[in-house]
Design an enzyme around this catalytic site. Structure first.
Site, PDB file in Angstrom:
ATOM      1  N   TYR A   1     -14.821  74.579  -2.911  1.00 54.25           N
ATOM      2  CA  TYR A   1     -14.668  75.677  -3.862  1.00 54.25           C
ATOM      3  C   TYR A   1     -14.669  75.155  -5.294  1.00 54.25           C
ATOM      4  O   TYR A   1     -14.029  74.149  -5.613  1.00 54.25           O
ATOM      5  CB  TYR A   1     -13.353  76.414  -3.613  1.00 54.25           C
ATOM      6  CG  TYR A   1     -13.342  77.306  -2.403  1.00 54.25           C
ATOM      7  CD1 TYR A   1     -14.212  78.381  -2.297  1.00 54.25           C
ATOM      8  CD2 TYR A   1     -12.445  77.082  -1.366  1.00 54.25           C
ATOM      9  CE1 TYR A   1     -14.188  79.215  -1.186  1.00 54.25           C
ATOM     10  CE2 TYR A   1     -12.404  77.903  -0.252  1.00 54.25           C
ATOM     11  CZ  TYR A   1     -13.278  78.967  -0.166  1.00 54.25           C
ATOM     12  OH  TYR A   1     -13.260  79.788   0.926  1.00 54.25           O
TER      13      TYR A   1
ATOM     14  N   LYS B   1      19.322  72.143   7.790  1.00 59.10           N
ATOM     15  CA  LYS B   1      18.778  73.353   7.173  1.00 59.10           C
ATOM     16  C   LYS B   1      17.262  73.221   7.025  1.00 59.10           C
ATOM     17  O   LYS B   1      16.693  72.144   7.200  1.00 59.10           O
ATOM     18  CB  LYS B   1      19.421  73.581   5.806  1.00 59.10           C
ATOM     19  CG  LYS B   1      19.121  72.485   4.792  1.00 59.10           C
ATOM     20  CD  LYS B   1      19.775  72.768   3.459  1.00 59.10           C
ATOM     21  CE  LYS B   1      19.440  71.660   2.454  1.00 59.10           C
ATOM     22  NZ  LYS B   1      19.986  71.942   1.119  1.00 59.10           N
TER      23      LYS B   1
END
Length: 374
Positions: free
Chosen positions: A266, A40
Protein backbone atom coordinates in the site's frame (compact mmCIF):
# COMPACT_ATOMS: atom_id res chain seq x y z
CA UNK A 1 11.81 -23.21 22.63
CA UNK A 2 10.95 -26.44 20.88
CA UNK A 3 10.50 -26.84 17.15
CA UNK A 4 7.07 -25.83 15.96
CA UNK A 5 5.11 -28.91 14.97
CA UNK A 6 3.15 -29.02 11.74
CA UNK A 7 0.04 -26.94 12.20
CA UNK A 8 -2.80 -25.64 10.08
CA UNK A 9 -2.50 -22.05 11.31
CA UNK A 10 -1.47 -19.01 9.29
CA UNK A 11 0.29 -17.68 12.40
CA UNK A 12 0.76 -19.04 15.91
CA UNK A 13 2.42 -18.21 19.24
CA UNK A 14 4.23 -20.83 21.28
CA UNK A 15 4.22 -20.32 25.04
CA UNK A 16 6.68 -22.24 27.19
CA UNK A 17 5.21 -22.99 30.60
CA UNK A 18 8.61 -24.28 31.70
CA UNK A 19 10.16 -20.88 30.97
CA UNK A 20 7.49 -19.10 33.02
CA UNK A 21 8.07 -21.40 35.98
CA UNK A 22 11.84 -20.92 35.66
CA UNK A 23 11.39 -17.16 35.72
CA UNK A 24 9.13 -17.50 38.76
CA UNK A 25 11.84 -19.44 40.59
CA UNK A 26 14.45 -16.83 39.60
CA UNK A 27 12.32 -13.95 40.91
CA UNK A 28 11.51 -15.85 44.09
CA UNK A 29 15.19 -16.52 44.70
CA UNK A 30 16.21 -12.91 44.07
CA UNK A 31 13.51 -11.37 46.25
CA UNK A 32 13.19 -13.98 49.00
CA UNK A 33 9.54 -12.90 49.15
CA UNK A 34 6.16 -14.39 48.38
CA UNK A 35 5.54 -14.04 44.65
CA UNK A 36 2.10 -12.77 43.64
CA UNK A 37 2.14 -13.01 39.83
CA UNK A 38 0.50 -10.31 37.74
CA UNK A 39 -1.62 -12.09 35.11
CA UNK A 40 -3.67 -9.12 33.90
CA UNK A 41 -4.12 -8.38 30.18
CA UNK A 42 -4.41 -12.10 29.38
CA UNK A 43 -1.14 -12.74 31.24
CA UNK A 44 0.59 -10.10 29.11
CA UNK A 45 -0.67 -11.84 25.99
CA UNK A 46 0.44 -15.32 27.07
CA UNK A 47 -3.01 -16.63 28.08
CA UNK A 48 -4.43 -15.98 31.54
CA UNK A 49 -5.95 -19.40 32.22
CA UNK A 50 -3.13 -21.78 31.20
CA UNK A 51 -0.52 -19.49 32.75
CA UNK A 52 -2.45 -19.02 36.01
CA UNK A 53 -3.13 -22.72 36.40
CA UNK A 54 0.57 -23.46 35.96
CA UNK A 55 1.63 -20.75 38.42
CA UNK A 56 -0.70 -22.19 41.04
CA UNK A 57 -0.17 -25.92 40.46
CA UNK A 58 3.49 -25.96 39.42
CA UNK A 59 4.70 -22.70 40.90
CA UNK A 60 2.97 -22.99 44.30
CA UNK A 61 1.56 -19.45 44.09
CA UNK A 62 -1.29 -18.74 46.50
CA UNK A 63 -2.39 -15.34 45.14
CA UNK A 64 -2.71 -13.79 41.68
CA UNK A 65 -3.14 -10.17 40.52
CA UNK A 66 -5.43 -8.93 37.76
CA UNK A 67 -6.48 -5.44 36.71
CA UNK A 68 -10.25 -5.66 36.36
CA UNK A 69 -13.25 -7.31 37.96
CA UNK A 70 -14.04 -9.04 34.65
CA UNK A 71 -10.60 -10.66 34.56
CA UNK A 72 -11.00 -11.74 38.18
CA UNK A 73 -14.41 -13.37 37.61
CA UNK A 74 -13.11 -15.25 34.58
CA UNK A 75 -10.19 -16.50 36.62
CA UNK A 76 -12.30 -17.50 39.62
CA UNK A 77 -14.72 -19.49 37.46
CA UNK A 78 -11.84 -21.53 36.07
CA UNK A 79 -9.77 -21.67 39.26
CA UNK A 80 -12.35 -22.11 42.00
CA UNK A 81 -10.00 -23.42 44.69
CA UNK A 82 -8.61 -21.50 47.61
CA UNK A 83 -6.35 -18.90 46.05
CA UNK A 84 -6.62 -15.16 46.53
CA UNK A 85 -7.32 -13.00 43.49
CA UNK A 86 -6.39 -9.35 43.92
CA UNK A 87 -8.01 -6.75 41.64
CA UNK A 88 -5.47 -3.98 41.31
CA UNK A 89 -7.43 -1.21 39.62
CA UNK A 90 -11.01 -2.28 39.10
CA UNK A 91 -12.99 -1.59 42.29
CA UNK A 92 -16.14 0.50 42.08
CA UNK A 93 -18.66 0.65 44.94
CA UNK A 94 -21.53 -0.85 42.94
CA UNK A 95 -19.43 -3.96 42.32
CA UNK A 96 -19.21 -4.95 45.99
CA UNK A 97 -21.65 -7.87 45.69
CA UNK A 98 -19.60 -9.38 42.88
CA UNK A 99 -16.46 -9.22 45.02
CA UNK A 100 -18.28 -11.10 47.77
CA UNK A 101 -19.87 -13.65 45.43
CA UNK A 102 -16.59 -14.58 43.74
CA UNK A 103 -14.35 -14.23 46.80
CA UNK A 104 -12.21 -11.49 45.30
CA UNK A 105 -9.96 -8.97 47.01
CA UNK A 106 -10.31 -5.34 45.89
CA UNK A 107 -7.37 -2.98 46.16
CA UNK A 108 -9.08 0.22 47.31
CA UNK A 109 -7.49 3.25 45.67
CA UNK A 110 -9.91 6.06 46.51
CA UNK A 111 -11.00 7.65 49.78
CA UNK A 112 -14.55 7.93 48.44
CA UNK A 113 -14.57 4.22 47.59
CA UNK A 114 -13.36 3.42 51.08
CA UNK A 115 -16.15 5.55 52.59
CA UNK A 116 -18.71 3.75 50.43
CA UNK A 117 -18.06 0.62 52.50
CA UNK A 118 -19.50 2.17 55.64
CA UNK A 119 -22.70 0.56 56.91
CA UNK A 120 -22.11 -2.70 55.01
CA UNK A 121 -22.40 -5.70 57.29
CA UNK A 122 -20.39 -8.02 55.07
CA UNK A 123 -17.19 -7.09 53.28
CA UNK A 124 -14.48 -8.95 51.38
CA UNK A 125 -10.89 -8.76 52.51
CA UNK A 126 -9.57 -5.33 51.62
CA UNK A 127 -6.21 -4.05 50.45
CA UNK A 128 -5.50 -0.32 50.44
CA UNK A 129 -3.28 1.40 47.88
CA UNK A 130 -1.17 4.43 48.73
CA UNK A 131 -0.09 6.87 46.02
CA UNK A 132 3.57 7.57 46.83
CA UNK A 133 4.32 9.64 43.73
CA UNK A 134 3.00 7.78 40.69
CA UNK A 135 -0.01 10.14 40.72
CA UNK A 136 -2.25 7.56 39.18
CA UNK A 137 -4.25 5.38 41.57
CA UNK A 138 -4.08 5.37 45.35
CA UNK A 139 -4.86 7.53 48.36
CA UNK A 140 -2.53 10.48 48.78
CA UNK A 141 -0.59 10.68 52.05
CA UNK A 142 -2.58 13.70 53.20
CA UNK A 143 -5.81 11.70 52.79
CA UNK A 144 -4.63 8.98 55.14
CA UNK A 145 -5.75 10.60 58.45
CA UNK A 146 -9.33 10.50 57.16
CA UNK A 147 -8.75 6.96 55.90
CA UNK A 148 -7.64 5.85 59.39
CA UNK A 149 -10.86 7.19 60.88
CA UNK A 150 -12.95 5.57 58.13
CA UNK A 151 -11.33 2.17 58.69
CA UNK A 152 -12.00 2.48 62.42
CA UNK A 153 -15.64 3.33 61.73
CA UNK A 154 -16.00 0.40 59.34
CA UNK A 155 -14.48 -1.83 61.99
CA UNK A 156 -12.18 -3.72 59.63
CA UNK A 157 -8.47 -4.40 59.53
CA UNK A 158 -6.69 -4.31 56.19
CA UNK A 159 -5.63 -7.61 54.66
CA UNK A 160 -3.07 -5.79 52.56
CA UNK A 161 -1.33 -2.49 51.93
CA UNK A 162 0.35 -1.52 48.66
CA UNK A 163 1.88 1.10 46.43
CA UNK A 164 3.31 1.09 42.91
CA UNK A 165 6.73 2.24 41.70
CA UNK A 166 6.91 4.86 38.97
CA UNK A 167 10.39 4.11 37.62
CA UNK A 168 11.89 1.16 39.42
CA UNK A 169 13.56 0.06 36.17
CA UNK A 170 15.78 3.18 36.15
CA UNK A 171 19.40 2.57 37.08
CA UNK A 172 20.03 6.20 38.06
CA UNK A 173 16.81 7.56 39.59
CA UNK A 174 16.46 7.96 43.35
CA UNK A 175 12.68 8.37 43.18
CA UNK A 176 12.02 4.75 44.18
CA UNK A 177 13.80 5.36 47.48
CA UNK A 178 11.55 8.39 48.05
CA UNK A 179 8.47 6.26 47.38
CA UNK A 180 9.67 3.60 49.84
CA UNK A 181 10.25 6.23 52.55
CA UNK A 182 6.77 7.67 52.04
CA UNK A 183 5.22 4.21 52.13
CA UNK A 184 7.13 3.13 55.25
CA UNK A 185 5.91 6.12 57.25
CA UNK A 186 2.25 5.36 56.50
CA UNK A 187 2.78 1.64 57.03
CA UNK A 188 4.18 2.31 60.50
CA UNK A 189 1.19 4.50 61.35
CA UNK A 190 -1.27 1.82 60.20
CA UNK A 191 0.48 -0.65 62.45
CA UNK A 192 0.50 1.78 65.37
CA UNK A 193 -3.25 2.25 64.97
CA UNK A 194 -3.75 -1.54 64.74
CA UNK A 195 -5.45 -1.27 61.34
CA UNK A 196 -3.52 -4.13 59.72
CA UNK A 197 -4.21 -7.83 60.09
CA UNK A 198 -1.37 -9.75 61.69
CA UNK A 199 -0.58 -11.48 58.39
CA UNK A 200 -1.41 -8.51 56.13
CA UNK A 201 0.18 -8.65 52.69
CA UNK A 202 2.52 -5.68 52.27
CA UNK A 203 3.38 -5.39 48.58
CA UNK A 204 5.18 -2.58 46.78
CA UNK A 205 7.73 -4.06 44.41
CA UNK A 206 7.57 -5.12 40.75
CA UNK A 207 10.14 -6.78 38.46
CA UNK A 208 12.37 -3.72 38.32
CA UNK A 209 12.21 -3.34 42.09
CA UNK A 210 13.15 -6.99 42.58
CA UNK A 211 16.16 -6.68 40.29
CA UNK A 212 17.31 -3.51 42.07
CA UNK A 213 16.57 -4.95 45.53
CA UNK A 214 14.07 -2.17 46.25
CA UNK A 215 11.77 -4.21 48.45
CA UNK A 216 11.19 -2.00 51.48
CA UNK A 217 9.03 -3.67 54.11
CA UNK A 218 7.38 -5.95 51.53
CA UNK A 219 6.00 -9.30 52.51
CA UNK A 220 5.05 -9.99 48.90
CA UNK A 221 6.17 -8.79 45.48
CA UNK A 222 4.15 -8.40 42.27
CA UNK A 223 6.28 -9.25 39.24
CA UNK A 224 4.68 -8.90 35.83
CA UNK A 225 6.89 -8.65 32.74
CA UNK A 226 9.74 -10.57 34.39
CA UNK A 227 7.58 -13.68 34.76
CA UNK A 228 7.31 -13.81 30.99
CA UNK A 229 11.06 -13.58 30.50
CA UNK A 230 11.44 -9.89 29.65
CA UNK A 231 13.38 -7.37 31.69
CA UNK A 232 11.87 -3.89 32.08
CA UNK A 233 15.38 -2.60 31.37
CA UNK A 234 17.96 -4.92 29.79
CA UNK A 235 20.73 -3.01 31.61
CA UNK A 236 19.41 -4.09 35.01
CA UNK A 237 21.34 -6.76 36.90
CA UNK A 238 19.95 -10.30 36.60
CA UNK A 239 18.18 -9.49 33.31
CA UNK A 240 20.12 -12.24 31.54
CA UNK A 241 18.71 -14.84 33.94
CA UNK A 242 15.22 -14.49 32.45
CA UNK A 243 14.00 -16.82 29.70
CA UNK A 244 11.50 -15.39 27.18
CA UNK A 245 8.39 -17.55 27.30
CA UNK A 246 6.71 -16.64 24.00
CA UNK A 247 7.79 -17.06 20.40
CA UNK A 248 5.71 -16.02 17.41
CA UNK A 249 5.69 -17.75 14.02
CA UNK A 250 3.93 -17.41 10.68
CA UNK A 251 4.09 -18.94 7.20
CA UNK A 252 5.16 -17.75 3.78
CA UNK A 253 2.09 -17.98 1.55
CA UNK A 254 3.53 -16.54 -1.67
CA UNK A 255 6.95 -15.93 -3.24
CA UNK A 256 7.61 -13.66 -6.20
CA UNK A 257 10.49 -11.97 -7.98
CA UNK A 258 10.37 -8.23 -8.57
CA UNK A 259 12.45 -6.02 -10.81
CA UNK A 260 14.31 -2.75 -10.18
CA UNK A 261 11.87 0.17 -9.72
CA UNK A 262 8.98 -2.18 -8.83
CA UNK A 263 7.12 -1.08 -5.71
CA UNK A 264 5.71 -3.11 -2.82
CA UNK A 265 2.54 -2.70 -0.78
CA UNK A 266 0.00 0.00 0.00
CA UNK A 267 1.14 3.49 -0.82
CA UNK A 268 4.08 2.07 -2.83
CA UNK A 269 6.42 3.10 0.01
CA UNK A 270 9.19 0.69 -1.01
CA UNK A 271 10.89 0.77 -4.43
CA UNK A 272 13.30 -2.01 -5.36
CA UNK A 273 16.78 -0.90 -6.40
CA UNK A 274 17.65 -4.35 -7.77
CA UNK A 275 16.05 -7.65 -8.54
CA UNK A 276 14.60 -9.04 -5.32
CA UNK A 277 12.88 -12.18 -4.15
CA UNK A 278 9.90 -11.17 -2.02
CA UNK A 279 8.12 -13.49 0.43
CA UNK A 280 4.57 -12.65 1.49
CA UNK A 281 4.02 -13.64 5.12
CA UNK A 282 0.63 -14.52 6.61
CA UNK A 283 0.58 -12.02 9.47
CA UNK A 284 -0.18 -8.31 9.81
CA UNK A 285 -1.20 -5.51 12.11
CA UNK A 286 -4.54 -7.19 12.90
CA UNK A 287 -2.43 -9.95 14.44
CA UNK A 288 -0.33 -7.49 16.39
CA UNK A 289 2.60 -6.65 14.12
CA UNK A 290 3.14 -2.91 14.69
CA UNK A 291 2.56 -0.91 11.52
CA UNK A 292 5.52 1.24 12.54
CA UNK A 293 7.74 -1.69 11.49
CA UNK A 294 6.87 -0.94 7.86
CA UNK A 295 10.17 -0.71 5.93
CA UNK A 296 11.93 -0.91 9.32
CA UNK A 297 11.57 -4.29 10.99
CA UNK A 298 12.87 -7.75 10.19
CA UNK A 299 11.92 -11.40 10.61
CA UNK A 300 13.95 -14.61 10.55
CA UNK A 301 13.42 -16.63 7.40
CA UNK A 302 15.48 -19.43 5.93
CA UNK A 303 18.09 -19.07 8.66
CA UNK A 304 18.68 -15.37 7.92
CA UNK A 305 17.32 -11.98 8.93
CA UNK A 306 14.88 -10.76 6.27
CA UNK A 307 13.91 -7.09 6.15
CA UNK A 308 10.29 -5.98 5.90
CA UNK A 309 9.53 -4.34 2.56
CA UNK A 310 6.68 -1.86 2.23
CA UNK A 311 3.90 -1.27 4.68
CA UNK A 312 2.69 -3.86 7.16
CA UNK A 313 -0.91 -4.45 6.12
CA UNK A 314 -3.84 -5.85 8.08
CA UNK A 315 -3.21 -9.54 7.36
CA UNK A 316 0.08 -9.67 5.46
CA UNK A 317 3.59 -8.34 5.28
CA UNK A 318 6.34 -8.65 2.67
CA UNK A 319 10.01 -9.44 3.34
CA UNK A 320 13.12 -9.54 1.21
CA UNK A 321 14.46 -13.10 0.99
CA UNK A 322 16.87 -12.50 -1.91
CA UNK A 323 19.75 -14.96 -1.73
CA UNK A 324 17.83 -17.52 0.30
CA UNK A 325 16.93 -20.23 -2.22
CA UNK A 326 15.33 -22.48 0.39
CA UNK A 327 12.41 -20.07 0.92
CA UNK A 328 9.18 -21.26 -0.67
CA UNK A 329 5.47 -21.31 0.05
CA UNK A 330 4.98 -22.84 3.47
CA UNK A 331 8.38 -21.78 4.85
CA UNK A 332 8.38 -20.93 8.55
CA UNK A 333 8.88 -17.28 9.56
CA UNK A 334 9.94 -16.23 13.08
CA UNK A 335 8.68 -12.83 14.17
CA UNK A 336 9.63 -13.22 17.82
CA UNK A 337 12.02 -15.82 19.20
CA UNK A 338 15.10 -17.76 18.10
CA UNK A 339 15.92 -19.62 14.93
CA UNK A 340 19.43 -20.95 14.43
CA UNK A 341 22.02 -18.25 15.16
CA UNK A 342 19.49 -15.42 15.02
CA UNK A 343 16.95 -14.11 17.49
CA UNK A 344 14.38 -11.34 17.69
CA UNK A 345 13.35 -10.22 21.17
CA UNK A 346 10.34 -8.27 22.36
CA UNK A 347 12.77 -5.42 22.99
CA UNK A 348 13.93 -5.60 19.34
CA UNK A 349 10.36 -5.27 18.11
CA UNK A 350 9.61 -2.56 20.64
CA UNK A 351 12.64 -0.48 19.70
CA UNK A 352 11.74 -0.71 16.02
CA UNK A 353 8.16 0.35 16.75
CA UNK A 354 9.20 3.06 19.25
CA UNK A 355 7.31 1.44 22.10
CA UNK A 356 7.90 -1.00 24.99
CA UNK A 357 7.85 -4.83 25.15
CA UNK A 358 4.69 -4.75 27.27
CA UNK A 359 2.74 -3.30 24.35
CA UNK A 360 4.25 -5.77 21.89
CA UNK A 361 3.22 -8.79 23.98
CA UNK A 362 -0.20 -7.47 24.96
CA UNK A 363 -0.80 -6.47 21.36
CA UNK A 364 -0.57 -9.98 19.91
CA UNK A 365 -4.15 -10.45 18.77
CA UNK A 366 -6.55 -13.09 20.12
CA UNK A 367 -6.79 -14.39 16.55
CA UNK A 368 -3.20 -15.65 16.93
CA UNK A 369 -3.64 -19.12 18.50
CA UNK A 370 -1.50 -19.92 21.53
CA UNK A 371 0.10 -23.35 21.77
CA UNK A 372 1.39 -24.39 25.20
CA UNK A 373 4.61 -26.36 25.46
CA UNK A 374 5.93 -28.45 28.37
Amino acid sequence: MGTLFQFPYRTVAEVSIRAIIKNLVTLRSLSQKEIVPVVKADAYGHGILPVSKALVSRGSCHSLCVATLEEAIELRKKIPYAISIWVLSGFLPHQLEAYLKYRLTPVIHSLNHLKSLLNHHKLPELHLKLDTGMNRLGLLPDEMPEAYLTLQRIGIKLAGFATHFAESESTVSKFTEHQIETFNAIYQELGHRKLLQTDAKIHISNTGGIFRKKLGVSYSVRPGIGLYGISPNPRLPYSDELVPALSWKARVISVKNIQPKDTVGYGRTYTAKRKEKIAIVSVGYADGVPRLLSNEGAVILGGKKANIRGRVSMDLLAVDCTGTPSVREGSLVTLLGKEGKHSISAWDLANGARTIPYEILCGISPRVPRIYLD
